[in-house]
Design a protein around this motif. Sequence first.
Motif, PDB file in Angstrom:
ATOM      1  N   SER A  45       0.810  -1.219   0.000  1.00  0.00           N
ATOM      2  CA  SER A  45       0.000   0.000   0.000  1.00  0.00           C
ATOM      3  C   SER A  45       0.838   1.260   0.000  1.00  0.00           C
ATOM      4  O   SER A  45       1.931   1.311   0.565  1.00  0.00           O
ATOM      5  N   PRO A  49      -3.777   1.739   5.844  1.00  0.00           N
ATOM      6  CA  PRO A  49      -5.120   1.308   5.465  1.00  0.00           C
ATOM      7  C   PRO A  49      -6.203   2.142   6.132  1.00  0.00           C
ATOM      8  O   PRO A  49      -6.011   2.692   7.217  1.00  0.00           O
ATOM      9  N   TYR A 143      -7.283  -0.891   1.390  1.00  0.00           N
ATOM     10  CA  TYR A 143      -5.905  -0.555   1.054  1.00  0.00           C
ATOM     11  C   TYR A 143      -5.862   0.132  -0.309  1.00  0.00           C
ATOM     12  O   TYR A 143      -6.718  -0.126  -1.163  1.00  0.00           O
ATOM     13  N   ARG A 144      -4.847   0.977  -0.522  1.00  0.00           N
ATOM     14  CA  ARG A 144      -4.708   1.683  -1.793  1.00  0.00           C
ATOM     15  C   ARG A 144      -3.310   1.440  -2.370  1.00  0.00           C
ATOM     16  O   ARG A 144      -2.306   1.666  -1.700  1.00  0.00           O
ATOM     17  N   HIS A 145      -3.276   0.971  -3.611  1.00  0.00           N
ATOM     18  CA  HIS A 145      -2.026   0.821  -4.357  1.00  0.00           C
ATOM     19  C   HIS A 145      -2.200   1.576  -5.673  1.00  0.00           C
ATOM     20  O   HIS A 145      -2.936   1.138  -6.555  1.00  0.00           O
ATOM     21  N   ASP A 149      -7.956   0.122  -5.338  1.00  0.00           N
ATOM     22  CA  ASP A 149      -8.424  -0.106  -3.968  1.00  0.00           C
ATOM     23  C   ASP A 149      -8.658  -1.590  -3.758  1.00  0.00           C
ATOM     24  O   ASP A 149      -9.258  -2.263  -4.610  1.00  0.00           O
TER      25      ASP A 149
END
Length: 218
Positions: A45, A49, A143-145, A149
């Motif tokens: 991430s 989170p 979570y963010r990548h 999401d």
Amino acid sequence: SSGINAEYGGKKPPKPQPSHQECLLVGTVNAEQSRQLHARLEGLSDRPPEHDECFKTFYTMKTANNTVKLSLVRKERMGEGAKPRVELLFIEYLGTIDTQVHEKLAVRTVVRSYVNANTNPQKFLTDLGFKHDYEGVVRGKRYRHKKIDISIRKIYKVPKQGEIKSAVDILSSQSLVEMTMPVTSVADPSIGEMLSLADSLRSIVRLEKYDVTRMKDK
């Protein structure tokens, strides 16, 4: 409004997301897989989170051609440091999931409109012709990548209106995993990156195109 701004410590609340399309992959994990997935995503991430906890009231309205479904979402977030929880209230419409436009993933339209907490959105929806359907509780993490999401959530259905303590886990011992990404079209080159990320997690969770027959009751 000043009422909403006060809830955010004098700051402006987050702007409503405009209507957009998003790609969607779904899967489920058991408790051990969930622990492994959380650990993997914490390393991937771009930021800490987000604790994803909300209470949803679902409404439906039947028209001549179809049934329109949307939800009124009450979501709590922790403020900065030791600040108390901040409550967000918004109406959410998730469009019909289209599994035909892309070979490996589904696409849906998402519309969210934030609501002044001092108003009565329930009356607004019923005046429009919507009827109360059921209630649910969602708890988990998001979570963010990059633009992607990934949420890991437990989903509960409230069998009797207003009695949250009676909520029943509809996935039993499993958690729902959703990977989503906003796109302007299915030709978006970043879709390849989303599919690659899903493939890299395959040893823990199989993220696949939405299966209507498997998920229709969720």
